[in-house]
Write an enzyme that holds these catalytic residues in place. Structure first.
Site, PDB file in Angstrom:
ATOM      1  N   LYS A  24      22.768  12.885  48.968  1.00 11.23           N
ATOM      2  CA  LYS A  24      21.668  11.939  49.160  1.00 11.23           C
ATOM      3  C   LYS A  24      21.976  11.000  50.336  1.00 11.23           C
ATOM      4  O   LYS A  24      21.161  10.823  51.230  1.00 11.23           O
ATOM      5  CB  LYS A  24      21.479  11.156  47.857  1.00 11.23           C
ATOM      6  CG  LYS A  24      20.388  10.153  47.891  1.00 11.23           C
ATOM      7  CD  LYS A  24      20.220   9.490  46.536  1.00 11.23           C
ATOM      8  CE  LYS A  24      19.402   8.223  46.711  1.00 11.23           C
ATOM      9  NZ  LYS A  24      19.152   7.516  45.463  1.00 11.23           N
ATOM     10  N   GLU A  62      34.014  12.850  49.790  1.00 14.44           N
ATOM     11  CA  GLU A  62      34.408  14.171  49.284  1.00 14.44           C
ATOM     12  C   GLU A  62      33.520  15.253  49.900  1.00 14.44           C
ATOM     13  O   GLU A  62      33.996  16.275  50.394  1.00 14.44           O
ATOM     14  CB  GLU A  62      34.250  14.241  47.752  1.00 14.44           C
ATOM     15  CG  GLU A  62      35.223  13.384  46.966  1.00 14.44           C
ATOM     16  CD  GLU A  62      34.659  12.019  46.622  1.00 14.44           C
ATOM     17  OE1 GLU A  62      33.829  11.491  47.414  1.00 14.44           O
ATOM     18  OE2 GLU A  62      35.059  11.467  45.587  1.00 14.44           O
ATOM     19  N   GLY A 121      20.591   9.983  42.348  1.00 15.38           N
ATOM     20  CA  GLY A 121      21.424  11.185  42.468  1.00 15.38           C
ATOM     21  C   GLY A 121      21.419  12.035  41.205  1.00 15.38           C
ATOM     22  O   GLY A 121      21.211  13.245  41.245  1.00 15.38           O
ATOM     23  N   ARG A 122      21.632  11.398  40.051  1.00 14.18           N
ATOM     24  CA  ARG A 122      21.761  12.176  38.803  1.00 14.18           C
ATOM     25  C   ARG A 122      20.416  12.631  38.260  1.00 14.18           C
ATOM     26  O   ARG A 122      20.367  13.271  37.206  1.00 14.18           O
ATOM     27  CB  ARG A 122      22.556  11.371  37.776  1.00 14.18           C
ATOM     28  CG  ARG A 122      22.018   9.987  37.489  1.00 14.18           C
ATOM     29  CD  ARG A 122      23.018   9.135  36.712  1.00 14.18           C
ATOM     30  NE  ARG A 122      22.609   7.733  36.625  1.00 14.18           N
ATOM     31  CZ  ARG A 122      22.828   6.803  37.527  1.00 14.18           C
ATOM     32  NH1 ARG A 122      23.451   7.136  38.658  1.00 14.18           N
ATOM     33  NH2 ARG A 122      22.442   5.559  37.368  1.00 14.18           N
ATOM     34  N   GLU A 170      26.847   7.331  33.626  1.00 13.44           N
ATOM     35  CA  GLU A 170      26.609   6.618  34.883  1.00 13.44           C
ATOM     36  C   GLU A 170      25.362   5.746  34.743  1.00 13.44           C
ATOM     37  O   GLU A 170      25.231   4.725  35.414  1.00 13.44           O
ATOM     38  CB  GLU A 170      26.451   7.612  36.049  1.00 13.44           C
ATOM     39  CG  GLU A 170      26.692   6.974  37.412  1.00 13.44           C
ATOM     40  CD  GLU A 170      26.907   7.973  38.532  1.00 13.44           C
ATOM     41  OE1 GLU A 170      28.048   8.224  38.934  1.00 13.44           O
ATOM     42  OE2 GLU A 170      25.902   8.520  39.022  1.00 13.44           O
ATOM     43  N   HIS A 222      36.985  26.220  17.955  1.00 17.16           N
ATOM     44  CA  HIS A 222      38.397  26.614  17.922  1.00 17.16           C
ATOM     45  C   HIS A 222      39.247  25.664  18.756  1.00 17.16           C
ATOM     46  O   HIS A 222      40.361  26.007  19.149  1.00 17.16           O
ATOM     47  CB  HIS A 222      38.531  28.053  18.418  1.00 17.16           C
ATOM     48  CG  HIS A 222      37.814  29.008  17.509  1.00 17.16           C
ATOM     49  ND1 HIS A 222      38.391  29.554  16.397  1.00 17.16           N
ATOM     50  CD2 HIS A 222      36.518  29.432  17.506  1.00 17.16           C
ATOM     51  CE1 HIS A 222      37.514  30.322  15.765  1.00 17.16           C
ATOM     52  NE2 HIS A 222      36.355  30.252  16.421  1.00 17.16           N
ATOM     53  N   LYS A 281      35.975   3.817  45.232  1.00 19.92           N
ATOM     54  CA  LYS A 281      35.712   4.416  46.555  1.00 19.92           C
ATOM     55  C   LYS A 281      36.322   3.536  47.646  1.00 19.92           C
ATOM     56  O   LYS A 281      36.991   4.020  48.551  1.00 19.92           O
ATOM     57  CB  LYS A 281      34.199   4.500  46.817  1.00 19.92           C
ATOM     58  CG  LYS A 281      33.458   5.596  46.100  1.00 19.92           C
ATOM     59  CD  LYS A 281      32.023   5.644  46.634  1.00 19.92           C
ATOM     60  CE  LYS A 281      31.089   6.414  45.739  1.00 19.92           C
ATOM     61  NZ  LYS A 281      29.679   6.301  46.117  1.00 19.92           N
TER      62      LYS A 281
HETATM   63  O1  F6P Z   1      29.326   8.831  41.900  1.00 25.45           O
HETATM   64  C1  F6P Z   1      28.408   8.022  42.546  1.00 25.45           C
HETATM   65  C2  F6P Z   1      27.306   8.782  43.187  1.00 25.45           C
HETATM   66  O2  F6P Z   1      26.592   7.901  43.965  1.00 25.45           O
HETATM   67  C3  F6P Z   1      26.410   9.500  42.201  1.00 25.45           C
HETATM   68  O3  F6P Z   1      25.459   8.697  41.630  1.00 25.45           O
HETATM   69  C4  F6P Z   1      25.848  10.577  43.053  1.00 25.45           C
HETATM   70  O4  F6P Z   1      25.255  11.544  42.279  1.00 25.45           O
HETATM   71  C5  F6P Z   1      27.083  11.020  43.794  1.00 25.45           C
HETATM   72  O5  F6P Z   1      27.797   9.826  44.029  1.00 25.45           O
HETATM   73  C6  F6P Z   1      26.858  11.765  45.060  1.00 25.45           C
HETATM   74  O6  F6P Z   1      26.205  10.996  46.035  1.00 25.45           O
HETATM   75  P1  F6P Z   1      25.571  11.659  47.312  1.00 25.45           P
HETATM   76  O7  F6P Z   1      24.512  12.592  46.881  1.00 25.45           O
HETATM   77  O8  F6P Z   1      25.024  10.513  48.111  1.00 25.45           O
HETATM   78  O9  F6P Z   1      26.656  12.392  48.056  1.00 25.45           O
END
Ligand code: F6P
Length: 533
Positions: free
Chosen positions: A196, A202, A254-255, A340, A371, A500
């Site tokens: 987003k 990452e 995002g979620r 979250e 199990h 972060k």
């Molecule tokens: O973990 C925090 C967060 O902002 C989530 O809410 C989101 O889904 C994820 O990082 C990834 O963010 P982006 O889509 O901006 O890379």
């Protein structure tokens, strides 16, 4: 009705056997609801008539209906970020009007949806190719909401796959991307960078590694990249042409984002028509949530059961137990959705929350969990409300005997949790095995199941794209209702920021370019151990 009253009701319920509630005829019917192919049974909980009306008045007193309407109206209900919350627009029919700041957002949603469908058709038909020809593999690089939704959906609907193979890379651990790319041909691979913000370290690290990998074999690697993001400037800077950038607005969290561009990998896997069925399922749940009276409203009922168990009865966690192997990532998806969204200690107005925040959510598909951790669920000292899910049918008619066994296991677990096994019964079993006196008593006590442990069961006919859409929207709205009742903002996630920031600040220290001075003693020692290894 407030949380203090709820605690009093819960104290009364603590010693009430759930099984005794079944003495009232018709309990299973009274404490279950059907909606459009779904059956939600919450009769195996300690909720009786009085509790139910108290929970419903809690929902009324906290203005659930008005806040729901505000969300769908495009009001800026995400107050700490000044944003609307309209992921539901991504699954809304083309013909509706949804306004944010006076502007109808649907033409933009539909245009992007159509562009996604066109691109998907091109990829699936071989009109869009890599340098080496038809696309055989798609790698979605994203994390959190930009990974968990698509990865869950692609696995859930694997029986509908007829497109290229889909792979997911999320972890910044180089092992994840190395293992994923190891068997792929860069000349026939499409990489989707799903972020987003297009700023998540990452994802951007993995995307850069994927571009370097592709550049070794492909003359213009950017041509085999697509981006899913709200940040056009950053996608252009990364070298992805605008025709392969699928954007969305900041009113999609995002979620909550798998319904739009973030779902592109799912669309490529199952095709645009099936993806539309998934959206229709979500839209059907939106309509139900908006129209059904609170007492018959599935998201509201799921939320009230959750509030009763966690804030009322004080059960710390909630297990999500799909008896459907293809829903293996659903617990992880719901974990982010709930934790979250509602893992917050401050109310919307900045005051301290008056009650516990949302629960820990965890789980695994049945029967594997049986199990592994069900021992604790049946005989541990902590009570874990269990949320079972099961399809009446599976996608493998030739393996129907497997499915019947799966169903038997699912139903047996909720029955065992409800009824348990008494000491008397355990003594009988041990006596039949020849145990006597003190040894009989000792062995029998190990075989007692206290029972009286709550569970709910969601039954659906078959896990189709439409059903999955319904189920995901059901849980989204459940989390929203819980958040409203708790009085918090379910749509921000400030709690992920500090880690972060500190990770970014630690990088030069780990690179040996800055000193660890100012760090606490433990962190300094850990840096020393790692650097001297
Ligand atoms: O973990 C925090 C967060 O902002 C989530 O809410 C989101 O889904 C994820 O990082 C990834 O963010 P982006 O889509 O901006 O890379």
């Amino acid at each position: 009705m407030n949380f203090k009253d709820l605690a009093e009701l819960a104290a009364d319920a603590k010693d009430r056997p759930i099984l005794s509630l079944f003495e009232t005829p018709g309990r299973a019917t009274q404490f279950s609801r059907r909606f459009d192919g779904l059956y939600f049974d919450f009769s195996k909980t300690n909720i009786d008539d009085k509790t139910m009306s108290a929970l419903l008045s809690l929902a009324q007193n906290t203005d659930v209906a008005a806040k729901r309407d505000a969300m769908f109206s495009g009001a800026l209900i995400n107050e700490t970020e000044g944003r609307a919350v309209l992921h539901s627009a991504l699954r809304a029919p083309d013909s509706v009007e949804i306004r944010v700041d006076g502007e109808d957002v649907m033409p933009g949603v539909v245009a992007t949806r159509n562009r996604m469908a066109d691109f998907t058709k091109d990829v699936r038909s071989g009109t869009f190719t890599g340098q080496g020809g038809r696309i055989t593999d798609v790698v979605n690089i994203g994390i959190g909401g930009s990974d968990l939704g698509p990865v869950m959906g692609v696995k859930a609907l694997s029986s509908y796959h007829d497109g290229p193979k889909i792979h997911f890379v999320s972890n910044v651990d180089g092992a994840h991307i190395a293992d994923t790319l190891a068997d792929l041909n860069p000349e026939t691979t499409l990489v989707i960078v799903a972020s987003k913000t297009f700023n998540t370290i990452e994802t951007m690290t993995n995307a850069t590694t994927a571009r370097d990998w592709m550049a070794k074999a492909v003359s213009t690697p950017g041509d085999q990249f697509a981006a899913l993001s709200t940040a056009d400037d950053k996608t252009a800077e990364f070298g992805i042409a605008p025709e392969r950038v699928f954007g969305f607005e900041d009113w999609v969290g995002g979620r909550y984002s798998m319904w739009g561009p973030i779902g592109l990998s799912l669309m490529i896997a199952i095709g645009p028509d099936r993806f539309m069925e998934f959206l229709h399922g979500g839209a059907a749940m939106d309509a139900h949530f908006r129209q059904a009276p609170l007492a018959d409203n599935l998201p509201v009922l799921l939320a009230l059961v959750g509030i009763w168990h966690h804030q009322g009865m004080g059960y710390a966690t909630r297990a999500v137990l799909p008896y459907e192997q293809r829903l293996e990532r659903l617990p992880a998806y719901l974990q982010q959705l709930e934790m979250e969204s509602n893992g917050k200690r401050v109310a919307m107005d900045g005051s301290d929350l008056q009650t516990a925040s949302g629960p820990v959510v965890w789980g695994e598909p049945g029967t594997n969990g049986q199990h592994a951790f069900y021992q604790l669920i049946h005989q541990g000292t902590a009570i874990v409300p269990c949320e079972f899910m099961i399809g009446a049918k599976g996608h493998e008619p030739e393996l129907d005997h497997h499915h019947r066994l799966l169903v038997a296991n699912c139903l047996a677990q909720s029955e065992a949790l409800l009824k348990g096994r008494s000491l008397e019964k355990a003594r009988e079993l041990m006596a039949a095995k020849g145990f006597k006196d003190g040894e009989l008593e000792r062995q029998a006590r190990h075989r007692v199941f206290p029972g009286n442990r709550p569970s709910t069961t969601l039954v659906y006919d078959l896990l189709t794209p439409y059903r999955l859409g319904q189920i995901i929207a059901l849980y989204e709205h459940r989390v929203f209702v819980e958040g409203v009742i708790l009085g918090l903002n379910s749509f921000d996630q400030w709690g992920v920021e500090l880690g972060k920031e500190l990770a970014i600040a630690l990088q030069p220290v780990l690179d040996g370019k800055a000193s660890a001075e100012g760090k606490d003693g433990s962190t300094r020692a850990l840096i020393d151990v790692i650097q001297s290894a």
